[in-house]
Design a protein around this motif. Structure first.
Motif, PDB file in Angstrom:
ATOM      1  N   HIS A   8       0.822  -1.214   0.000  1.00 15.69           N
ATOM      2  CA  HIS A   8       0.000   0.000   0.000  1.00 15.69           C
ATOM      3  C   HIS A   8       0.860   1.268   0.000  1.00 15.69           C
ATOM      4  O   HIS A   8       0.355   2.355  -0.232  1.00 15.69           O
ATOM      5  N   LEU A   9       2.178   1.154   0.289  1.00 12.78           N
ATOM      6  CA  LEU A   9       3.044   2.330   0.265  1.00 12.78           C
ATOM      7  C   LEU A   9       3.637   2.614  -1.110  1.00 12.78           C
ATOM      8  O   LEU A   9       4.125   3.697  -1.360  1.00 12.78           O
ATOM      9  N   CYS A  10       3.607   1.616  -1.991  1.00 12.72           N
ATOM     10  CA  CYS A  10       4.252   1.790  -3.290  1.00 12.72           C
ATOM     11  C   CYS A  10       3.711   2.965  -4.089  1.00 12.72           C
ATOM     12  O   CYS A  10       4.492   3.748  -4.629  1.00 12.72           O
ATOM     13  N   PRO A  11       2.417   3.121  -4.222  1.00 13.60           N
ATOM     14  CA  PRO A  11       1.913   4.273  -4.991  1.00 13.60           C
ATOM     15  C   PRO A  11       2.384   5.606  -4.431  1.00 13.60           C
ATOM     16  O   PRO A  11       2.667   6.535  -5.178  1.00 13.60           O
ATOM     17  N   LEU A  12       2.501   5.731  -3.099  1.00 15.14           N
ATOM     18  CA  LEU A  12       2.950   6.976  -2.495  1.00 15.14           C
ATOM     19  C   LEU A  12       4.393   7.270  -2.875  1.00 15.14           C
ATOM     20  O   LEU A  12       4.732   8.391  -3.248  1.00 15.14           O
ATOM     21  N   TRP A  13       5.259   6.252  -2.794  1.00 17.75           N
ATOM     22  CA  TRP A  13       6.658   6.457  -3.166  1.00 17.75           C
ATOM     23  C   TRP A  13       6.803   6.788  -4.643  1.00 17.75           C
ATOM     24  O   TRP A  13       7.611   7.630  -5.038  1.00 17.75           O
ATOM     25  N   LEU A  14       6.011   6.113  -5.457  1.00 15.44           N
ATOM     26  CA  LEU A  14       6.064   6.404  -6.888  1.00 15.44           C
ATOM     27  C   LEU A  14       5.616   7.824  -7.170  1.00 15.44           C
ATOM     28  O   LEU A  14       6.178   8.527  -8.024  1.00 15.44           O
ATOM     29  N   LEU A  15       4.582   8.272  -6.452  1.00 15.62           N
ATOM     30  CA  LEU A  15       4.081   9.634  -6.639  1.00 15.62           C
ATOM     31  C   LEU A  15       5.140  10.648  -6.219  1.00 15.62           C
ATOM     32  O   LEU A  15       5.382  11.641  -6.913  1.00 15.62           O
ATOM     33  N   LEU A  16       5.816  10.398  -5.075  1.00 12.39           N
ATOM     34  CA  LEU A  16       6.853  11.313  -4.620  1.00 12.39           C
ATOM     35  C   LEU A  16       8.010  11.376  -5.605  1.00 12.39           C
ATOM     36  O   LEU A  16       8.553  12.447  -5.895  1.00 12.39           O
ATOM     37  N   ALA A  17       8.380  10.229  -6.143  1.00 14.33           N
ATOM     38  CA  ALA A  17       9.463  10.200  -7.127  1.00 14.33           C
ATOM     39  C   ALA A  17       9.089  10.988  -8.367  1.00 14.33           C
ATOM     40  O   ALA A  17       9.902  11.738  -8.930  1.00 14.33           O
ATOM     41  N   ALA A  18       7.838  10.842  -8.805  1.00  9.60           N
ATOM     42  CA  ALA A  18       7.384  11.573  -9.990  1.00  9.60           C
ATOM     43  C   ALA A  18       7.387  13.073  -9.742  1.00  9.60           C
ATOM     44  O   ALA A  18       7.776  13.867 -10.609  1.00  9.60           O
ATOM     45  N   LEU A  19       6.980  13.472  -8.533  1.00 10.75           N
ATOM     46  CA  LEU A  19       6.969  14.896  -8.210  1.00 10.75           C
ATOM     47  C   LEU A  19       8.379  15.471  -8.171  1.00 10.75           C
ATOM     48  O   LEU A  19       8.627  16.594  -8.627  1.00 10.75           O
ATOM     49  N   LEU A  20       9.317  14.674  -7.627  1.00 10.76           N
ATOM     50  CA  LEU A  20      10.699  15.130  -7.578  1.00 10.76           C
ATOM     51  C   LEU A  20      11.272  15.307  -8.976  1.00 10.76           C
ATOM     52  O   LEU A  20      11.961  16.276  -9.278  1.00 10.76           O
ATOM     53  N   LEU A  21      10.986  14.349  -9.850  1.00  9.80           N
ATOM     54  CA  LEU A  21      11.470  14.452 -11.223  1.00  9.80           C
ATOM     55  C   LEU A  21      10.851  15.647 -11.930  1.00  9.80           C
ATOM     56  O   LEU A  21      11.514  16.369 -12.680  1.00  9.80           O
ATOM     57  N   ALA A  22       9.550  15.858 -11.702  1.00 13.88           N
ATOM     58  CA  ALA A  22       8.860  16.972 -12.360  1.00 13.88           C
ATOM     59  C   ALA A  22       9.393  18.309 -11.877  1.00 13.88           C
ATOM     60  O   ALA A  22       9.384  19.296 -12.608  1.00 13.88           O
ATOM     61  N   GLY A  23       9.892  18.341 -10.608  1.00 15.92           N
ATOM     62  CA  GLY A  23      10.358  19.600 -10.052  1.00 15.92           C
ATOM     63  C   GLY A  23      11.822  19.882 -10.285  1.00 15.92           C
ATOM     64  O   GLY A  23      12.339  20.858  -9.777  1.00 15.92           O
ATOM     65  N   CYS A  24      12.519  19.014 -10.996  1.00 15.73           N
ATOM     66  CA  CYS A  24      13.943  19.232 -11.249  1.00 15.73           C
ATOM     67  C   CYS A  24      14.141  20.511 -12.045  1.00 15.73           C
ATOM     68  O   CYS A  24      13.449  20.752 -13.027  1.00 15.73           O
ATOM     69  N   SER A  25      15.087  21.312 -11.616  1.00 17.01           N
ATOM     70  CA  SER A  25      15.352  22.558 -12.321  1.00 17.01           C
ATOM     71  C   SER A  25      16.540  22.395 -13.245  1.00 17.01           C
ATOM     72  O   SER A  25      17.376  21.515 -13.067  1.00 17.01           O
ATOM     73  N   THR A  26      16.612  23.263 -14.252  1.00 15.10           N
ATOM     74  CA  THR A  26      17.770  23.341 -15.138  1.00 15.10           C
ATOM     75  C   THR A  26      18.626  24.498 -14.658  1.00 15.10           C
ATOM     76  O   THR A  26      18.212  25.646 -14.696  1.00 15.10           O
ATOM     77  N   ASN A  27      19.825  24.183 -14.176  1.00 13.26           N
ATOM     78  CA  ASN A  27      20.745  25.196 -13.660  1.00 13.26           C
ATOM     79  C   ASN A  27      21.907  25.354 -14.631  1.00 13.26           C
ATOM     80  O   ASN A  27      22.593  24.381 -14.941  1.00 13.26           O
ATOM     81  N   VAL A  28      22.129  26.578 -15.082  1.00 13.89           N
ATOM     82  CA  VAL A  28      23.158  26.821 -16.087  1.00 13.89           C
ATOM     83  C   VAL A  28      23.989  28.040 -15.689  1.00 13.89           C
ATOM     84  O   VAL A  28      23.439  29.089 -15.352  1.00 13.89           O
ATOM     85  N   THR A  29      25.301  27.879 -15.702  1.00  8.82           N
ATOM     86  CA  THR A  29      26.209  29.018 -15.659  1.00  8.82           C
ATOM     87  C   THR A  29      26.696  29.231 -17.086  1.00  8.82           C
ATOM     88  O   THR A  29      27.449  28.411 -17.620  1.00  8.82           O
ATOM     89  N   VAL A  30      26.218  30.280 -17.715  1.00  6.98           N
ATOM     90  CA  VAL A  30      26.475  30.486 -19.143  1.00  6.98           C
ATOM     91  C   VAL A  30      27.968  30.678 -19.378  1.00  6.98           C
ATOM     92  O   VAL A  30      28.620  31.481 -18.701  1.00  6.98           O
TER      93      VAL A  30
END
Length: 214
Positions: A8-30
């Motif tokens: 019953h915990l698997c969907p929660l962990w999968l959801l958290l992982a998806a949220l973390l991936l979706a929130g990844c930022s692109t950081n660039v020093t030009v």
């Protein structure tokens, strides 16, 4: 975690992982290279004022919550402007603030970042980044009297779709936009009406780009 215990915990962990991936930022020093421009130097002594806001400029885009972008632009645009001004003028000295006692200068130029716009692949559905830069240039004589105040825009986009990361693609697009800004500055400086008038008055002869007798 093994999804077999507890299930019953698997969907929660999968959801958290998806949220973390979706929130990844692109950081660039030009970081880019800006070769010397083949242009005629104006016989002027210019003070280029690059203050802390300019040299430390960082753009942050939160428009697309799925892929926020943080782009450190300051160091690269300082590198570009120092190169361009040294190519354009007889002497170019960089200051962090407007200098006092300006008898050794003819002009003082203060660029500011007016606006940065960014289009990402998630927005355009194309595998490229697009970058728009807008600069505001304030030009003063050596007494501090304003001469000109004008806006200049530049554009760049990713030139190849075969890049290894979003950061590489964004860096390439931004460097292209900076090179465009350099070219536009070289071509456009003498065309600004107030600067043309000042050059004609202080250097004598005909304003740049105007033929004799016209």
């Amino acid at each position: 975690m093994n999804c077999a215990q507890p299930r019953h915990l698997c969907p929660l962990w999968l959801l958290l992982a998806a949220l973390l991936l979706a929130g990844c930022s692109t950081n660039v020093t030009v970081n880019g290279n800006y070769p010397s421009a083949l242009t005629r130097k104006q016989p002027l002594r210019v003070g280029l004022v690059l203050d802390s806001n300019f040299s430390g400029y960082q753009f942050e885009s939160q428009e697309d919550k799925r892929q926020p972008v943080i782009m450190a632009l300051g160091a690269s645009q300082v590198k570009l402007f120092n190169r361009v001004f040294s190519d354009m003028f007889q002497t170019s000295t960089t200051y962090s603030s407007i200098p006092s006692g300006n008898g050794q200068l003819d002009l003082i130029v203060v660029p500011q970042v007016e606006e940065v716009q960014l289009a990402t692949p998630l927005e355009t559905k194309l595998n490229v980044y697009e970058v728009w830069l807008k600069y505001n240039f304030k030009v003063y004589d050596n007494t501090g009297e304003p001469i000109a105040d004008w806006l200049m825009s530049a554009y760049g986009k990713t030139q190849t779709r075969l890049l290894t990361s979003d950061a590489d693609a964004l860096n390439q697009a931004t460097v292209t936009a900076l090179r465009d800004a350099g070219a536009r500055l070289i071509l456009g400086f003498e065309r600004v009406p107030e600067i043309r008038q000042w050059l004609a008055k202080h250097q004598g002869g005909v304003p740049p780009g105007q033929a004799e007798g016209s």
